[in-house]
Scaffold this motif. Structure first.
Motif, PDB file in Angstrom:
ATOM      1  N   LEU A 150     -11.577  -4.846  -8.097  1.00  0.00           N
ATOM      2  CA  LEU A 150     -10.686  -5.919  -8.557  1.00  0.00           C
ATOM      3  C   LEU A 150      -9.612  -5.396  -9.511  1.00  0.00           C
ATOM      4  N   ARG A 154      -6.086  -6.682  -8.284  1.00  0.00           N
ATOM      5  CA  ARG A 154      -5.535  -7.875  -8.946  1.00  0.00           C
ATOM      6  C   ARG A 154      -4.076  -7.772  -9.381  1.00  0.00           C
ATOM      7  N   TRP A 157      -2.046  -8.721  -6.418  1.00  0.00           N
ATOM      8  CA  TRP A 157      -2.388  -9.943  -5.678  1.00  0.00           C
ATOM      9  C   TRP A 157      -1.439 -11.073  -6.029  1.00  0.00           C
ATOM     10  N   ARG A 168      -6.850  -3.326  -0.304  1.00  0.00           N
ATOM     11  CA  ARG A 168      -8.256  -3.760  -0.239  1.00  0.00           C
ATOM     12  C   ARG A 168      -8.913  -3.211   1.029  1.00  0.00           C
ATOM     13  N   LEU A 200     -10.770 -13.839  -5.052  1.00  0.00           N
ATOM     14  CA  LEU A 200      -9.327 -13.748  -4.839  1.00  0.00           C
ATOM     15  C   LEU A 200      -8.963 -14.794  -3.806  1.00  0.00           C
TER      16      LEU A 200
END
Length: 390
Positions: A150, A154, A157, A168, A200
């Motif tokens: 993450l 992140r 994202w 990912r 997510l």
């Protein structure tokens, strides 16, 4: 080792011979397979017959092959299996295998076996692993956990969504491969389904640059009604692209010679597909009806001819038709995502069938065997269901 006479061959004798197998002695052979010839060494290790490749001829010369054979025979005499020894030398070190070491090894292997088409993919992977996954590089691969994954994903994202999703997927593949090779165990922390999807959330219609905004599948039927009222070849090509869930360029370049209306199949040759593999598209009744309309006004070999002689339609033409039918905010390519979401949420299609329908390269061996048989009849039912839905 059955080495009565050795060094039987000469370079001249090799050039003059068309034999499928030439013996040099001491278990060393030059074997022909297809258009190439390569060296193999037959040996017995702990009572088992083994065969080891020593290189392709002439890149590996006769002298070089003899040297390699001699080294391998010496290992056998020392009680070492030369095949296992070579594997150990080529494998990355096991003690503290970091994510970065292993990912580099994974990329090198992919390049070596020709898994990727073109140098672009390799460059993209190296960039992702080097830059976007920088926080993971020094972690022992056995210890990579969800919070580490993450931390890498992140920041991208929602802002660089396409990069984030590709990252990912790359991390997931590297970790899967590491598990197969015994460098880690347990669940894959980068897996999407039943895992990261709960933390997510995919942004809705993504309008961030580089990502194709898609229309929610529930809105596609209403949009299709409006689209049928828009005149012009561009509108028909867009309609066909949505019905078949095929990439815009493949629709714009479609030729009558690729279409079999009897069997209701459109066979797109490898040269025209993005993954570089032939793709067979089962045609729904609606798609066939649309093609018959186009055939009635056919002017050349292109299914969707443009006003410019023998030139395919431009992508803009489809974009214009999209706007005329009230599809602002969506993109032509985005309809593939609409189809993909519908396939999962409404049709409950197995992932490998939905991915095969989109001509996506699929993952593990089970999925690849589906892709090989390309599960045409199951996809035919799916495409008919989609046509009925929209």
């Amino acid at each position: 080792m059955g080495s009565h006479t050795r060094n039987v061959l000469t370079v001249k004798a090799i050039a003059a011979s068309k034999a499928a197998k030439l013996r040099d002695g001491g278990g060393l052979w030059l074997v022909a397979k297809g258009a190439s010839r390569y060296w193999i060494l037959d040996f017995t290790f702990r009572g088992k017959r083994r065969q080891m490749g020593l290189g392709v001829y002439p890149d590996t010369s006769l002298a070089k092959a003899r040297d390699r054979a001699a080294e391998a025979r010496q290992l056998v005499r020392d009680g070492v299996d030369p095949i296992e020894q070579r594997k150990a030398e080529n494998a990355p070190p096991r003690d503290v295998m970091t994510f970065g070491n292993y990912a580099d090894f994974y990329i090198d292997e992919a390049v070596r076996v020709g898994r990727w088409r073109g140098a672009k993919t390799e460059a993209r992977w190296r960039n992702m692993i080097e830059n976007h996954a920088a926080s993971l590089r020094d972690k022992p691969i056995a210890d990579v956990a969800i919070d580490h994954v993450l931390a890498a994903i992140r920041p991208l994202w929602g802002s660089k969504q396409e990069t984030a999703e590709k990252l990912r997927e790359a991390i997931e593949r590297v970790l899967d491969s590491a598990k197969v090779e015994g460098h880690r165990s347990g669940e894959n922390p980068a897996a999407w389904r039943g895992n990261l999807e709960h933390v997510l959330h995919k942004p809705d219609a993504l309008t961030s640059k580089g990502h194709h905004a898609s229309m929610p599948h529930e809105e596609v039927p209403g949009f299709m009604k409006k689209l049928t009222n828009v005149a012009g070849v561009g509108a028909r090509a867009l309609e066909f692209a949505i019905l078949t869930a095929v990439r815009s360029g493949e629709v714009r370049g479609a030729l009558w010679s690729e279409i079999d209306l009897q069997k209701k199949i459109w066979s797109i040759p490898a040269a025209r597909t993005k993954p570089g593999k032939p793709h067979r598209v089962p045609l729904s009744d609606k798609a066939v009806a649309l093609l018959k309309t186009m055939a009635a006004q056919s002017v050349n070999e292109l299914v969707f001819p443009s006003v410019r002689d023998k030139k395919p339609l431009s992508d803009m033409t489809l974009g214009k038709a999209l706007k005329s039918a009230g599809g602002e905010g969506a993109t032509v390519h985005g309809f593939r995502s609409s189809f993909r979401d519908w396939a999962t949420e409404v049709a409950h299609t197995p992932r490998e069938i939905a991915e095969a329908a989109l001509a996506h390269a699929v993952g593990d061996a089970v999925e690849r065997s589906y892709a090989r048989s390309d599960a045409l009849e199951r996809r035919r039912a799916l495409m008919q269901q989609w046509a009925d839905y929209i």
